[in-house]
Write an enzyme that holds these catalytic residues in place. Structure first.
Site, mmCIF file in Angstrom:
data_model
loop_
_atom_site.group_PDB
_atom_site.id
_atom_site.type_symbol
_atom_site.label_atom_id
_atom_site.label_comp_id
_atom_site.label_asym_id
_atom_site.label_seq_id
_atom_site.Cartn_x
_atom_site.Cartn_y
_atom_site.Cartn_z
ATOM 1 N N GLY A 48 -28.187 -40.667 18.181
ATOM 2 C CA GLY A 48 -29.659 -40.644 18.216
ATOM 3 C C GLY A 48 -30.359 -41.632 17.304
ATOM 4 O O GLY A 48 -31.456 -42.090 17.607
ATOM 5 N N ASP A 108 -34.170 -31.332 12.437
ATOM 6 C CA ASP A 108 -34.600 -30.131 13.151
ATOM 7 C C ASP A 108 -34.270 -28.932 12.245
ATOM 8 O O ASP A 108 -35.022 -28.621 11.331
ATOM 9 C CB ASP A 108 -33.842 -30.140 14.492
ATOM 10 C CG ASP A 108 -34.305 -29.089 15.483
ATOM 11 O OD1 ASP A 108 -35.483 -28.765 15.491
ATOM 12 O OD2 ASP A 108 -33.454 -28.607 16.254
ATOM 13 N N GLY A 110 -32.045 -28.958 10.076
ATOM 14 C CA GLY A 110 -31.644 -29.531 8.781
ATOM 15 C C GLY A 110 -30.150 -29.421 8.553
ATOM 16 O O GLY A 110 -29.617 -30.001 7.600
ATOM 17 N N ASN A 111 -29.459 -28.716 9.420
ATOM 18 C CA ASN A 111 -28.018 -28.488 9.209
ATOM 19 C C ASN A 111 -27.203 -29.783 9.229
ATOM 20 O O ASN A 111 -26.280 -29.945 8.425
ATOM 21 C CB ASN A 111 -27.465 -27.520 10.263
ATOM 22 C CG ASN A 111 -28.050 -26.132 10.116
ATOM 23 O OD1 ASN A 111 -28.430 -25.725 9.013
ATOM 24 N ND2 ASN A 111 -28.147 -25.398 11.210
ATOM 25 N N LYS A 136 -39.180 -32.061 12.492
ATOM 26 C CA LYS A 136 -39.659 -30.814 13.107
ATOM 27 C C LYS A 136 -39.566 -29.724 12.046
ATOM 28 O O LYS A 136 -38.697 -28.866 12.085
ATOM 29 C CB LYS A 136 -38.725 -30.436 14.270
ATOM 30 C CG LYS A 136 -39.318 -30.555 15.637
ATOM 31 C CD LYS A 136 -38.413 -29.907 16.661
ATOM 32 C CE LYS A 136 -38.012 -30.849 17.761
ATOM 33 N NZ LYS A 136 -37.068 -30.267 18.716
ATOM 34 N N ASP A 164 -31.938 -37.972 23.168
ATOM 35 C CA ASP A 164 -31.462 -37.812 24.539
ATOM 36 C C ASP A 164 -31.877 -36.505 25.170
ATOM 37 O O ASP A 164 -32.177 -35.517 24.502
ATOM 38 C CB ASP A 164 -29.932 -37.879 24.553
ATOM 39 C CG ASP A 164 -29.307 -36.636 23.919
ATOM 40 O OD1 ASP A 164 -29.592 -36.377 22.734
ATOM 41 O OD2 ASP A 164 -28.563 -35.908 24.611
HETATM 42 P P1 IMP Z 1 -30.413 -30.371 13.100
HETATM 43 O O1 IMP Z 1 -29.002 -30.314 12.596
HETATM 44 O O2 IMP Z 1 -30.840 -29.078 13.715
HETATM 45 O O3 IMP Z 1 -31.409 -30.864 12.095
HETATM 46 O O4 IMP Z 1 -30.405 -31.290 14.365
HETATM 47 C C1 IMP Z 1 -30.469 -32.572 14.366
HETATM 48 C C2 IMP Z 1 -29.943 -33.128 15.672
HETATM 49 O O5 IMP Z 1 -30.278 -32.338 16.833
HETATM 50 C C3 IMP Z 1 -30.625 -34.434 15.854
HETATM 51 O O6 IMP Z 1 -29.905 -35.465 15.232
HETATM 52 C C4 IMP Z 1 -30.711 -34.565 17.343
HETATM 53 O O7 IMP Z 1 -29.546 -35.195 17.808
HETATM 54 C C5 IMP Z 1 -30.750 -33.157 17.870
HETATM 55 N N1 IMP Z 1 -32.140 -32.781 18.224
HETATM 56 C C6 IMP Z 1 -32.929 -31.891 17.595
HETATM 57 N N2 IMP Z 1 -34.123 -31.782 18.178
HETATM 58 C C7 IMP Z 1 -34.101 -32.626 19.226
HETATM 59 C C8 IMP Z 1 -35.072 -32.986 20.238
HETATM 60 O O8 IMP Z 1 -36.208 -32.484 20.298
HETATM 61 N N3 IMP Z 1 -34.656 -33.897 21.143
HETATM 62 C C9 IMP Z 1 -33.412 -34.474 21.123
HETATM 63 N N4 IMP Z 1 -32.496 -34.186 20.196
HETATM 64 C C10 IMP Z 1 -32.832 -33.273 19.257
HETATM 65 MG MG MG Z 2 -28.914 -37.030 16.167
#
Ligand code: IMP
Ligand code: MG
Length: 187
Positions: A48, A108, A110-111, A136, A164
């Site tokens: 991403g 998102d 944060g994990n 987010k 994506d």
């Molecule tokens: P986290 O670990 O929940 O912070 O997720 C981060 C990853 O989830 C990002 O690097 C994205 O690849 C994916 N992601 C989270 N939200 C979205 C979205 O709205 N659209 C596309 N990918 C997302």
């Molecule tokens: Mg990503």
């Protein structure tokens, strides 16, 4: 008509706004890392972060290296990040003593970033910071520092500009919101 028009609910950030903000971030990073000349390593989190990084790096005027890493999340659907994250592609660069700046598309839960920060910290970089295009905030489960943030966005699923939809549409030059009632995943 483009295939994504059917489920595109709105363009959240258009190309001009993205490019304007990325130029600002590049200028800010260039100022902050002036004294790190030659020691800065941009680390892109695949897949991403790649579109963002290639645009951002062209606005960074201090000499720097780039490298890539990939992580995978397990235990839930593609649109939900689970708490378990695993390294799937490691860096080629030795980051010990380097000024590392992580470049990510979106934070998102944060994990992902929390895992990557903890993992990279063990390699003893001189500094370790985060640059995320999108935040987010509302969805955060694990608090993480975001040193450079492009845009804070609401809790909506977005695609385009590296992000994506079931691995498609990363090439779009804007960030769009999916109409979840109209979107059908590929078979
Ligand atoms: P986290 O670990 O929940 O912070 O997720 C981060 C990853 O989830 C990002 O690097 C994205 O690849 C994916 N992601 C989270 N939200 C979205 C979205 O709205 N659209 C596309 N990918 C997302
Ligand atoms: Mg990503």
């Amino acid at each position: 008509m483009q295939p994504y028009q059917e489920f595109l609910s709105e363009i959240l950030i258009d190309e001009a706004d993205l490019q304007r903000r990325i130029a600002e971030l590049g200028a800010e990073i260039s100022r902050d890392y002036q004294n790190a000349e030659g020691n800065l390593v941009l680390v892109c989190i695949l897949r991403g972060g790649v579109v963002f990084m290639v645009d951002l790096m062209r606005h960074i005027t201090v000499r720097h290296q780039v490298d890539f890493m990939a992580v995978s999340s397990y235990g839930s659907g593609a649109r939900q990040t689970s708490g378990s994250v695993r390294l799937s592609l490691d860096l080629q660069t030795d980051i010990c003593g380097k000024d590392v700046l992580l470049v990510e598309d979106i934070v998102d839960s944060g994990n992902t970033i929390a895992y990557v920060l903890e993992f990279l910290q063990t390699r003893q970089p001189r500094s370790l910071k985060v640059c995320a295009l999108l935040d987010k905030e509302e969805r955060r489960e694990t608090p993480v520092p975001i040193d450079y943030c492009g845009f804070k966005i609401a809790n909506k699923f977005v695609f385009g500009y590296g992000l994506d939809l079931d691995e498609y549409y990363r090439n779009l030059p804007f960030v769009a919101v999916v109409d979840v009632n109209k979107y059908r995943p590929p078979a």
